[in-house]
Motif scaffolding. Sequence first.
Motif, PDB file in Angstrom:
ATOM      1  N   TYR A 266      -2.127   4.040  -6.365  1.00 49.61           N
ATOM      2  CA  TYR A 266      -3.523   3.605  -6.416  1.00 49.61           C
ATOM      3  C   TYR A 266      -3.737   2.405  -5.492  1.00 49.61           C
ATOM      4  CZ  TYR A 266      -3.268   6.430 -10.644  1.00 49.61           C
ATOM      5  OH  TYR A 266      -3.066   7.455 -11.530  1.00 49.61           O
ATOM      6  N   PRO A 267      -3.771   2.627  -4.178  1.00 50.04           N
ATOM      7  CA  PRO A 267      -3.904   1.502  -3.242  1.00 50.04           C
ATOM      8  C   PRO A 267      -5.234   0.764  -3.360  1.00 50.04           C
ATOM      9  CG  PRO A 267      -4.016   3.594  -2.073  1.00 50.04           C
ATOM     10  CD  PRO A 267      -3.645   3.907  -3.494  1.00 50.04           C
ATOM     11  N   GLU A 268      -6.246   1.438  -3.895  1.00 48.29           N
ATOM     12  CA  GLU A 268      -7.547   0.776  -4.045  1.00 48.29           C
ATOM     13  C   GLU A 268      -7.523  -0.311  -5.122  1.00 48.29           C
ATOM     14  OE1 GLU A 268      -7.398   4.314  -6.735  1.00 48.29           O
ATOM     15  OE2 GLU A 268      -6.987   4.043  -4.617  1.00 48.29           O
TER      16      GLU A 268
ATOM     17  N   ASP B 210       1.463   1.415 -11.353  1.00 48.99           N
ATOM     18  CA  ASP B 210       2.233   1.154 -10.139  1.00 48.99           C
ATOM     19  C   ASP B 210       3.169  -0.053 -10.254  1.00 48.99           C
ATOM     20  OD1 ASP B 210       1.107   3.247  -8.691  1.00 48.99           O
ATOM     21  OD2 ASP B 210      -0.608   2.038  -8.076  1.00 48.99           O
ATOM     22  N   MET B 211       3.114  -0.745 -11.365  1.00 48.52           N
ATOM     23  CA  MET B 211       3.883  -1.983 -11.512  1.00 48.52           C
ATOM     24  C   MET B 211       5.384  -1.752 -11.294  1.00 48.52           C
ATOM     25  SD  MET B 211       3.592  -5.191 -11.895  1.00 48.52           S
ATOM     26  CE  MET B 211       1.901  -5.317 -12.380  1.00 48.52           C
TER      27      MET B 211
ATOM     28  N   LYS C 120       0.795  -1.234   0.000  1.00 44.67           N
ATOM     29  CA  LYS C 120       0.000   0.000   0.000  1.00 44.67           C
ATOM     30  C   LYS C 120       0.828   1.285   0.000  1.00 44.67           C
ATOM     31  CE  LYS C 120      -4.506  -0.776   1.441  1.00 44.67           C
ATOM     32  NZ  LYS C 120      -5.518  -0.969   2.409  1.00 44.67           N
ATOM     33  N   PRO C 121       1.839   1.420   0.855  1.00 42.62           N
ATOM     34  CA  PRO C 121       2.599   2.679   0.851  1.00 42.62           C
ATOM     35  C   PRO C 121       3.453   2.890  -0.404  1.00 42.62           C
ATOM     36  CG  PRO C 121       3.053   1.397   2.844  1.00 42.62           C
ATOM     37  CD  PRO C 121       2.234   0.555   1.942  1.00 42.62           C
TER      38      PRO C 121
ATOM     39  N   LYS D 295      -1.245 -14.325  -5.425  1.00 41.09           N
ATOM     40  CA  LYS D 295      -1.094 -13.577  -6.671  1.00 41.09           C
ATOM     41  C   LYS D 295      -1.442 -12.117  -6.397  1.00 41.09           C
ATOM     42  CE  LYS D 295      -1.968 -17.530  -9.583  1.00 41.09           C
ATOM     43  NZ  LYS D 295      -0.975 -17.630 -10.586  1.00 41.09           N
ATOM     44  N   LEU D 296      -0.441 -11.268  -6.579  1.00 38.05           N
ATOM     45  CA  LEU D 296      -0.593  -9.841  -6.322  1.00 38.05           C
ATOM     46  C   LEU D 296      -0.778  -9.107  -7.641  1.00 38.05           C
ATOM     47  CD1 LEU D 296      -0.318  -7.235  -4.570  1.00 38.05           C
ATOM     48  CD2 LEU D 296       2.152  -7.431  -4.916  1.00 38.05           C
ATOM     49  N   SER D 297      -1.814  -8.300  -7.719  1.00 36.14           N
ATOM     50  CA  SER D 297      -1.986  -7.448  -8.897  1.00 36.14           C
ATOM     51  C   SER D 297      -2.203  -6.017  -8.419  1.00 36.14           C
ATOM     52  CB  SER D 297      -3.159  -7.923  -9.761  1.00 36.14           C
ATOM     53  OG  SER D 297      -4.368  -7.809  -9.064  1.00 36.14           O
TER      54      SER D 297
END
Length: 77
Positions: free
Chosen positions: A15-17, A40-41, A10-11, A33-35
Amino acid sequence: MKQLIETIVKPLVDYPEDIRVAQEEHDNRVTYKLSVNPDDMGKVIGKQGRVAKAIRTIVYSAAGSHHGKKVYLDIID
């Protein structure tokens, strides 16, 4: 574990949402699996993958034995 991954990422992002963590469980492993938002990639991967490697190191350490299953973290683009 999902909460830990979200707390770490998140930090780092704008775009944390848009952070999504999915869990797949198999016989001898658990894969998270993180997307994130495509913008932000680069922040999540970091230069030469250093940030991604650090995130994986924390997750693997926190997982411990995870009920005898190996834990993996995939970053989905």
